[in-house]
Design a protein around this motif. Structure first.
Motif, PDB file in Angstrom:
ATOM      1  N   PHE A   9       5.337  79.985 -14.106  1.00 27.03           N
ATOM      2  CA  PHE A   9       5.547  79.188 -12.906  1.00 27.03           C
ATOM      3  C   PHE A   9       6.558  78.071 -13.127  1.00 27.03           C
ATOM      4  N   SER A  10       6.509  77.444 -14.314  1.00 23.89           N
ATOM      5  CA  SER A  10       7.483  76.377 -14.576  1.00 23.89           C
ATOM      6  C   SER A  10       8.895  76.916 -14.466  1.00 23.89           C
ATOM      7  N   ARG A  11       9.071  78.100 -15.048  1.00 22.58           N
ATOM      8  CA  ARG A  11      10.424  78.643 -15.012  1.00 22.58           C
ATOM      9  C   ARG A  11      10.802  79.056 -13.605  1.00 22.58           C
ATOM     10  N   LEU A  12       9.812  79.590 -12.867  1.00 27.66           N
ATOM     11  CA  LEU A  12      10.075  80.032 -11.515  1.00 27.66           C
ATOM     12  C   LEU A  12      10.439  78.849 -10.623  1.00 27.66           C
ATOM     13  N   ILE A  13       9.653  77.779 -10.768  1.00 34.67           N
ATOM     14  CA  ILE A  13       9.838  76.635  -9.877  1.00 34.67           C
ATOM     15  C   ILE A  13      11.046  75.821 -10.291  1.00 34.67           C
ATOM     16  N   ALA A  14      11.170  75.558 -11.579  1.00 27.75           N
ATOM     17  CA  ALA A  14      12.176  74.578 -11.978  1.00 27.75           C
ATOM     18  C   ALA A  14      13.038  75.023 -13.138  1.00 27.75           C
ATOM     19  N   ASN A  15      12.872  76.281 -13.556  1.00 30.09           N
ATOM     20  CA  ASN A  15      13.749  76.809 -14.589  1.00 30.09           C
ATOM     21  C   ASN A  15      13.583  76.142 -15.952  1.00 30.09           C
ATOM     22  N   VAL A  16      12.434  75.543 -16.205  1.00 29.27           N
ATOM     23  CA  VAL A  16      12.218  74.884 -17.491  1.00 29.27           C
ATOM     24  C   VAL A  16      10.819  75.201 -17.995  1.00 29.27           C
ATOM     25  N   THR A  17      10.580  74.958 -19.292  1.00 23.99           N
ATOM     26  CA  THR A  17       9.196  75.038 -19.769  1.00 23.99           C
ATOM     27  C   THR A  17       8.722  73.694 -20.290  1.00 23.99           C
ATOM     28  N   SER A  18       9.587  72.719 -20.219  1.00 24.01           N
ATOM     29  CA  SER A  18       9.138  71.370 -20.499  1.00 24.01           C
ATOM     30  C   SER A  18       9.948  70.481 -19.573  1.00 24.01           C
ATOM     31  N   SER A  19       9.405  69.347 -19.230  1.00 21.14           N
ATOM     32  CA  SER A  19      10.064  68.550 -18.200  1.00 21.14           C
ATOM     33  C   SER A  19       9.659  67.095 -18.310  1.00 21.14           C
ATOM     34  N   SER A  20      10.514  66.213 -17.863  1.00 23.51           N
ATOM     35  CA  SER A  20      10.197  64.780 -17.890  1.00 23.51           C
ATOM     36  C   SER A  20       9.084  64.461 -16.916  1.00 23.51           C
ATOM     37  N   ILE A  21       8.448  63.348 -17.194  1.00 28.47           N
ATOM     38  CA  ILE A  21       7.420  62.851 -16.283  1.00 28.47           C
ATOM     39  C   ILE A  21       7.878  61.514 -15.743  1.00 28.47           C
ATOM     40  N   VAL A  22       7.795  61.373 -14.420  1.00 24.03           N
ATOM     41  CA  VAL A  22       8.138  60.083 -13.818  1.00 24.03           C
ATOM     42  C   VAL A  22       6.838  59.351 -13.583  1.00 24.03           C
ATOM     43  N   SER A  23       6.617  58.319 -14.378  1.00 18.81           N
ATOM     44  CA  SER A  23       5.298  57.688 -14.373  1.00 18.81           C
ATOM     45  C   SER A  23       5.261  56.465 -13.475  1.00 18.81           C
ATOM     46  N   SER A  24       4.099  55.821 -13.431  1.00 21.40           N
ATOM     47  CA  SER A  24       3.974  54.570 -12.677  1.00 21.40           C
ATOM     48  C   SER A  24       3.311  53.548 -13.580  1.00 21.40           C
ATOM     49  N   GLU A  25       3.377  52.293 -13.206  1.00 21.51           N
ATOM     50  CA  GLU A  25       2.818  51.246 -14.056  1.00 21.51           C
ATOM     51  C   GLU A  25       1.341  51.451 -14.301  1.00 21.51           C
ATOM     52  N   SER A  26       0.627  51.777 -13.229  1.00 25.50           N
ATOM     53  CA  SER A  26      -0.821  51.899 -13.377  1.00 25.50           C
ATOM     54  C   SER A  26      -1.174  53.083 -14.269  1.00 25.50           C
ATOM     55  N   ALA A  27      -0.429  54.165 -14.112  1.00 22.44           N
ATOM     56  CA  ALA A  27      -0.696  55.334 -14.951  1.00 22.44           C
ATOM     57  C   ALA A  27      -0.411  55.011 -16.409  1.00 22.44           C
ATOM     58  N   LYS A  28       0.708  54.307 -16.624  1.00 20.77           N
ATOM     59  CA  LYS A  28       1.049  53.962 -17.998  1.00 20.77           C
ATOM     60  C   LYS A  28      -0.021  53.060 -18.586  1.00 20.77           C
ATOM     61  N   LEU A  29      -0.571  52.169 -17.768  1.00 22.55           N
ATOM     62  CA  LEU A  29      -1.581  51.259 -18.273  1.00 22.55           C
ATOM     63  C   LEU A  29      -2.808  52.042 -18.731  1.00 22.55           C
ATOM     64  N   LEU A  30      -3.222  52.958 -17.884  1.00 26.93           N
ATOM     65  CA  LEU A  30      -4.465  53.664 -18.166  1.00 26.93           C
ATOM     66  C   LEU A  30      -4.338  54.700 -19.279  1.00 26.93           C
ATOM     67  N   PHE A  31      -3.169  55.280 -19.401  1.00 25.45           N
ATOM     68  CA  PHE A  31      -3.036  56.382 -20.354  1.00 25.45           C
ATOM     69  C   PHE A  31      -2.153  56.074 -21.548  1.00 25.45           C
ATOM     70  N   ALA A  32      -1.317  55.038 -21.427  1.00 24.78           N
ATOM     71  CA  ALA A  32      -0.369  54.825 -22.524  1.00 24.78           C
ATOM     72  C   ALA A  32      -0.322  53.393 -23.025  1.00 24.78           C
ATOM     73  N   ALA A  33      -1.272  52.572 -22.630  1.00 26.03           N
ATOM     74  CA  ALA A  33      -1.250  51.179 -23.089  1.00 26.03           C
ATOM     75  C   ALA A  33      -1.459  51.124 -24.601  1.00 26.03           C
ATOM     76  N   ARG A  34      -0.940  50.081 -25.225  1.00 24.29           N
ATOM     77  CA  ARG A  34      -1.098  49.962 -26.672  1.00 24.29           C
ATOM     78  C   ARG A  34      -1.535  48.556 -27.034  1.00 24.29           C
ATOM     79  N   TRP A  35      -2.391  48.473 -28.052  1.00 21.21           N
ATOM     80  CA  TRP A  35      -2.647  47.174 -28.688  1.00 21.21           C
ATOM     81  C   TRP A  35      -2.053  47.255 -30.068  1.00 21.21           C
ATOM     82  N   GLY A  36      -0.992  46.541 -30.299  1.00 22.03           N
ATOM     83  CA  GLY A  36      -0.294  46.694 -31.572  1.00 22.03           C
ATOM     84  C   GLY A  36       0.196  48.119 -31.622  1.00 22.03           C
ATOM     85  N   GLN A  37      -0.233  48.857 -32.630  1.00 25.90           N
ATOM     86  CA  GLN A  37       0.207  50.249 -32.715  1.00 25.90           C
ATOM     87  C   GLN A  37      -0.901  51.221 -32.348  1.00 25.90           C
ATOM     88  N   ALA A  38      -2.024  50.705 -31.873  1.00 27.42           N
ATOM     89  CA  ALA A  38      -3.114  51.600 -31.481  1.00 27.42           C
ATOM     90  C   ALA A  38      -2.964  51.953 -30.015  1.00 27.42           C
TER      91      ALA A  38
END
Lengths: 261, 327, 322
Positions: free
Chosen positions: C137-166
Motif C-alpha cells: 500500500f505504501s508503494r501504491l499510495i506514495a511510491n515509497v516504503t519509508s516516509s517522513s513524519i510531520v509531527s506536532s508539538e503535543s505529539a513530540k511531547l508525549l512520544f519523544a520528550a527527553r530528560w537529558g539523554q533518557a
C-alpha cells in the motif's frame, strides 16, 4: 421414606450421528447417597457424565432436577444449579497456588472499583481451611503450588472446592483410578464425608472394590444400556465383576491371569 | 503405480534440467526480465521507479524480479537468475549482486545468445562474462570514494558502521571505505550490530555511542544507509562530540538532507539508483531495436551531496517522492 | 530467603545484577555506568520492554505472537503516510495506527480461538500479510516504503520528550510494567491468564472465558506494537515498514529469560522487566568494551541458554514440597 431424587434420568438416549452411545438409560441420584456407575471402557460412562453435567444434551428422554423436568444447555447452567463435576485430570493447575486454584472462576475480590483486586489473603486462608477440613494436613501454606501436592491431595482439593461452592450433586469421574491404595482410601473417606453432608454423588469407576467400599446404589452400563441396577448388599463382588465385564468371561479372564502369574 | 510415479518424476526432472542447461537462442517474443534488489529497500524502490518510468517512456514492457525475504539472498539470487534464463527471455537486465553464483549463469546466458545488461553490481566482471554493458557504481567503489572524502577532510580514525552484517553487497561499501583509508595510511574500525537490530534506530544509536565512548579518538563515521546516519548523528551528540566527528553516509533520506543543510551531516552519496533503472531500459530499447549501445561502463554515481547542492536535492525529493531512493 | 529463590523472577534479577556488575568492570572508564550511559541502555530496553510485557502475558496464557514486528512498522507507516502524503494532522493518524494494531490483534485472536491452529503459525502468517500489505500500500499510495513524519508539538511531547539523554519511552515502559504487574498479579483477569495457560480445559470447566482472555491479550500485543511503532516514528521523524522486525524474536527471548515458561501458566511481570533490562545492558554494554561486536549474538545466545536452564531449576524448586 421415599425422597425425591436430586436428579433423575428417564429413558435417556444419546446418539452421535449414527452411533448410539446411550440407549434408554433410566437412573436416579439421591441426596446423601453414593451411586456407583460401573462399566468397562467404552460402556458409555463418559457420555453419561457429559449428559449429567450439561456438556451434551440427550437426543431423547427426560432429565429431572429435584423433581422438575429440566434441560441443561451447557456446563455453566449445570454448575449454577449445583452440579459439580470433577474430571479425571482433577482440573488442577500444577503451577498455580492452592488459593488461586481453589477459587478459580469465582475469585474473591477486595478494594474499590476500578482497582478491585484479587483477595489472595482471603483465598489462601479459606482454601487452606477447607482442605484441612477434609483431612489434608501436609499443605501448610495457601501460596504453595498445587504441583507440590500428591494426586490424592489434589483430588481432595478438587472435591473440597466443589463442595465449598455449594455442590448439591457431585459427579466424580474415576477419582481413585490413578491413586495408590493409601491415597485412594483418603479420597473414599472424603466421599463418605460429603455424603454425610447431604450431597448426592455419582461415582464413576471401573474398580469394583472401591465401588463396593462406598456405594449405596449401583448401576452397571454395558454398551450404552443399563445392564443392572441394584442396591448395596444385593450382589456379591464376583457377580458385580461379571456384570461389568459382560458375563462369565470375567472368571475365565481372571483364571487366565492367575495362570500367567 | 510407484513405477509410473518414478518415471514421471524422472521425466519432469530431466525436462527441468534441459530447460536450464540446453542452449536457447535469444527469443524475439520473450519477456524482458530485470533481476534487481528487494523493494523493501528504498534504494531499489528508486531503481524500480526508473525502470517503470523508462518502460512507459519507451513503450517497452518488462518484468521486475527480486527477493522479498532478504535472509537468503546469496542462494536466492542465482536461483532467480536461473529461472529467468529458463523462460527464454528477450533480454536480461541483471544486478550482479552475488558474482560467485550469478556470474557462471550470466556466461551461459550470453553464450546462448541472450543479451545481458548489468546494473548496480558487477563493475569488474561485465566485460568478461559477455554482457553488453554496465550501469552504475560498484558498492566497493562507493565506499572507496567515501574513504577518500574522509581522508581529504582530515579524519584520522574512521568508523564504518554496517547495520546489516552478512549482506555481501552492503558489506562491500565498508570494504571499499576501509581500503581507501588504509591506502591513505589512516585507521579504521569496522562495526556491526546483531541482525535483530538491523531496523532499530535506537539500537544503532546506542551501539555507535558505545563504540565512540570506547574509542574516543574516532573522528569520522561512515554509515551505509540514511537511517543509521541519523542514529550516528544522535550518538555523536550524546557523547558530546558534535562538530568533532565527521559523519557521512551512503544513500539519502529527507532527514539526512536536512541534516546536511544544517551542517550536522557532512555528505550523503547518491548512487542515483533511478538512473540505473531508467537507463537500463533505455539501453535495452535502443539495443534491441537499433543495435546501438554505449561503449564502456556508464557511471551513475556517486553523486556527492553536501551543503553546496543540498537545497536542490531537497526540492526534488519533495516534489518527486521516491526518485532519489528515500523520502 | 528460600521462598524468594523459588520465585520465577529470581533468575532474571540475579542474572541482571551479575551481568551489570560484569559490565561495570569490563567497561570501566568508558562511561557505561554514568547517567548518560544508563540512559542509553534504558532507552533501548524501554522500546522492547513495552512490547515484551503483553507478549509475556500472552505467552503465560499459552500463545505466541510473531506478528508484532510487522505491526510496529505498519503503525509507523500509517502515521507517516497520513501526515506526509495526505496532510492529515498527526493525532488522528496516531489513533488510526493504534486501532490498526488492535485490529491486527483481534484478527490474530479470532483466528487462533476459532481454528485452534497453533498461534505460532497463525501469527507468522499475519506477520507476512501485514508487512506485505504495508509495503504494497505504501508503494501504491506514495511510491515509497519509508516516509517522513510531520509531527506536532503535543505529539513530540508525549512520544519523544527527553530528560537529558533518557527518552520518554522509559517512562512509558515503567507505566506498561506497572499495568502489566497489576493485571497479572492483582487482578482477577490475571488469575484467568495463568489458568488459561496452565490447564485450558480445567480453566474452561471452572468457567473462565478462555477465548476472551486470549483475544484480549492478542489485542494488547497489537496495541503495544503499534504504540512502539508510533513512538519510534515520531522520535526519528520517519516511518519505516521494517521497524520492529527484531522484536519478533527478541520479545520472546527476554520473556523466557524473565522466567516465563514456553508452555505457559507460569511467570511474572517482574521477571519480564528484568529480562528486558538484562537484554538492554548486554546489547549496549558490549559496544563499550571495545570487543569485536560479532560476539554480541554469541553472548546473547549463551545467556538465553543459561537463563532457561536456571529458570527450569527455579521452577523445580518451587514445585517441591516444603
Amino acid at each position: 421414606m421415599a425422597q425425591t431424587p436430586i436428579m433423575e434420568l428417564q429413558q435417556v438416549s444419546k446418539s452421535f450421528g449414527t452411533t448410539k452411545a446411550l440407549t434408554d438409560v433410566s437412573m436416579k441420584v439421591e441426596s446423601g447417597k453414593i451411586l456407583c456407575l460401573l462399566g468397562d471402557n467404552g460402556a458409555g460412562k463418559s457420555t453419561l457424565i457429559k449428559v449429567l453435567s450439561g456438556y451434551h444434551q440427550p437426543t431423547s428422554g427426560k432429565l429431572f432436577w429435584q423433581g422438575n423436568e429440566t434441560r441443561l444447555p451447557n456446563p455453566r447452567e449445570a454448575r449454577q444449579l449445583g452440579i459439580a463435576t470433577v474430571h479425571q485430570d482433577v482440573g488442577s493447575i500444577p503451577l498455580m497456588t492452592v488459593g488461586r486454584n481453589f477459587f478459580l472462576g469465582a475469585e474473591p475480590k477486595t478494594g474499590i472499583w476500578p482497582f478491585k483486586r484479587l483477595d489472595t489473603e482471603a483465598a489462601n486462608k479459606i482454601a487452606l481451611e477447607q482442605i484441612r477440613k477434609f483431612g489434608i494436613t501436609r499443605v501448610s501454606d495457601g501460596n504453595q503450588l498445587v504441583g507440590t501436592m500428591s494426586g490424592g491431595e489434589r483430588q481432595v482439593l478438587a472435591i473440597g472446592r466443589a463442595m465449598y461452592f455449594g455442590a448439591e450433586m457431585l459427579i466424580l469421574d474415576e477419582p481413585t483410578s490413578a491413586l495408590g491404595v493409601k491415597e485412594a482410601s483418603f479420597v473414599l473417606k472424603l466421599m463418605r464425608q460429603a455424603r454425610a453432608n447431604g450431597v448426592g454423588i455419582v461415582f464413576i469407576t471401573h474398580n469394583a472394590r472401591h465401588a463396593m467400599a462406598v456405594g449405596d446404589e449401583f448401576c452397571v452400563l454395558i454398551q450404552g444400556e443399563v445392564a443392572a441396577q441394584f442396591s448395596r448388599g444385593d450382589k456379591t463382588r464376583e457377580e458385580v465383576l461379571n456384570l461389568m465385564a459382560g458375563g462369565e468371561d470375567m472368571t475365565e479372564l481372571e483364571s487366565g491371569l492367575e495362570d500367567i502369574n | 503405480m510407484r513405477f509410473v510415479k518414478a518415471i514421471c518424476a524422472a521425466m519432469t526432472m530431466s525436462i527441468a534440467t534441459m530447460g536450464v542447461t540446453l542452449p536457447t537462442s535469444a527469443n524475439d517474443d520473450g519477456p524482458i526480465i530485470a533481476i534487481s534488489g528487494p523493494l523493501s529497500w528504498p534504494f531499489f524502490a528508486a531503481v524500480k521507479q526508473g525502470f517503470d518510468d523508462a518502460s512507459e517512456t519507451f513503450g517497452l514492457d518488462y518484468q521486475y524480479v527480486a527477493v522479498t525475504d532478504t535472509a537468503n539472498m546469496t542462494s536466492d539470487y542465482p536461483r532467480l537468475l536461473q529461472q529467468a534464463i529458463s523462460r527464454n527471455p528477450r533480454m536480461l537486465l541483471v544486478g550482479e549482486f552475488f558474482p560467485d553464483g550469478m556470474d557462471p549463469l550470466i556466461k551461459e546466458a550470453t553464450a546462448a545468445g541472450i543479451p545481458v545488461l548489468i546494473h548496480n553490481s558487477g563493475q569488474t566482471l561485465w566485460e568478461q562474462n559477455g554482457s553488453i554493458g554496465f550501469i552504475g557504481e560498484d558498492p566497493f567503489q562507493m565506499g572507496y570514494k567515501a574513504g577518500e572524502i574522509h581522508a581529504r577532510l582530515g579524519v584520522k580514525k574512521g568508523l564504518c558502521f554496517n547495520q546489516v552484517p552478512g549482506n555481501p553487497t552492503v558489506e562491500e561499501r565498508c570494504t571499499g571505505y576501509v581500503a581507501a583509508m588504509k591506502e591513505a595510511g589512516l585507521e579504521t574500525i569496522y562495526q556491526t550490530i546483531g541482525t535483530g537490530d538491523a531496523t532499530n534506530p535506537q539500537a544503532m544509536t546506542q551501539a555507535i555511542k558505545g563504540t565512540l565512548q570506547a574509542n574516543n579518538d574516532i573522528d569520522g563515521i561512515y554509515t551505509l544507509n540514511a537511517v543509521p546516519a541519523m542514529s550516528a548523528l544522535r550518538a555523536v551528540d550524546e557523547v558530546g562530540r558534535k562538530g568533532e566527528v565527521i559523519v557521512g553516509t551512503a544513500d539519502l533520506s529527507n532527514e539526512a538532507l536536512e541534516a546536511i543543510k544544517t551542517g550536522d551531516l557532512a555528505f550523503a552519496m547518491d548512487q542515483q539508483p533511478y538512473l540505473q533503472g531508467f537507463m537500463s531500459i533505455q539501453i535495452a530499447y535502443q539495443f534491441l531495436n537499433f543495435g546501438l549501445q554505449p561503449i564502456g561502463h556508464v557511471k551513475t554515481g556517486p553523486l556527492v551531496i553536501d551543503q553546496s547542492n543540498v537545497d536542490h536535492t531537497l526540492d526534488v525529493n519533495k516534489k518527486h517522492a521516491g526518485v532519489r531512493g528515500a523520502s | 530467603m528460600m521462598s524468594f529463590v523459588r520465585k520465577p523472577e529470581f533468575g532474571a534479577i540475579a542474572a541482571f545484577l551479575l551481568t551489570y556488575l560484569f559490565f561495570t568492570f569490563a567497561t570501566s572508564g568508558t562511561g557505561f555506568v554514568s547517567v548518560n550511559g544508563t540512559a542509553g541502555w534504558l532507552n533501548l530496553a524501554a522500546e522492547l520492554g513495552i512490547v515484551a510485557i503483553p507478549v509475556g502475558l500472552l505467552m503465560i496464557s499459552g500463545e505466541f505472537d510473531l506478528s508484532i514486528g510487522s505491526t510496529v512498522g505498519a503503525a509507523s507507516m500509517i502515521v507517516a503516510l497520513g501526515t506526509n502524503h495526505f496532510g492529515v494532522p498527526i493525532w488522528p493518524t496516531i489513533a488510526l495506527a493504534l486501532m490498526a494494531g488492535m485490529l491486527i490483534g483481534l484478527c490474530n485472536g479470532l483466528a487462533v480461538v476459532k481454528t485452534n491452529l497453533p498461534s505460532f503459525i497463525v501469527t507468522l502468517a499475519t506477520n507476512f500479510i501485514v508487512i506485505g500489505a504495508t509495503m504494497g500500500f505504501s508503494r501504491l499510495i506514495a511510491n515509497v516504503t519509508s516516509s517522513s513524519i510531520v509531527s506536532s508539538e503535543s505529539a513530540k511531547l508525549l512520544f519523544a520528550a527527553r530528560w537529558g539523554q533518557a527518552n520518554i519511552s522509559v517512562l512509558w515502559w515503567g507505566i506498561a510494567t506497572a499495568i502489566g504487574f497489576w493485571v497479572l498479579s492483582r487482578a482477577v483477569f490475571g488469575n484467568w491468564i495463568y489458568a488459561t495457560g496452565g490447564n485450558l480445559q480445567a480453566a474452561r470447566s471452572a468457567g473462565v472465558p478462555v477465548d476472551r482472555v486470549k483475544i484480549i491479550l492478542f489485542m494488547a500485543t497489537g496495541f503495544a506494537a503499534a504504540f512502539v511503532g508510533i513512538m519510534q516514528g515520531i522520535q526519528w521523524n520517519s516511518g519505516n515498514s521494517t521497524y520492529g522486525m527484531g522484536y519478533v524474536f527478541q520479545a520472546p527471548i527476554v520473556v523466557v529469560i524473565g522466567g516465563i515458561l514456553l508452555t505457559g501458566g507460569y511467570g511474572t511481570v517482574t521477571g519480564i522487566f528484568f529480562g528486558t533490562a538484562l537484554f538492554g545492558v548486554i546489547s549496549t554494554g558490549i559496544f563499550y568494551t571495545g570487543w569485536n561486536t560479532d560476539w554480541v549474538q554469541l553472548f546473547l545466545g549463551v545467556l538465553l541458554g543459561a537463563a532457561v536452564l536456571a529458570n527450569n531449576y527455579v521452577r523445580r524448586l518451587a514445585l517441591t514440597s516444603r
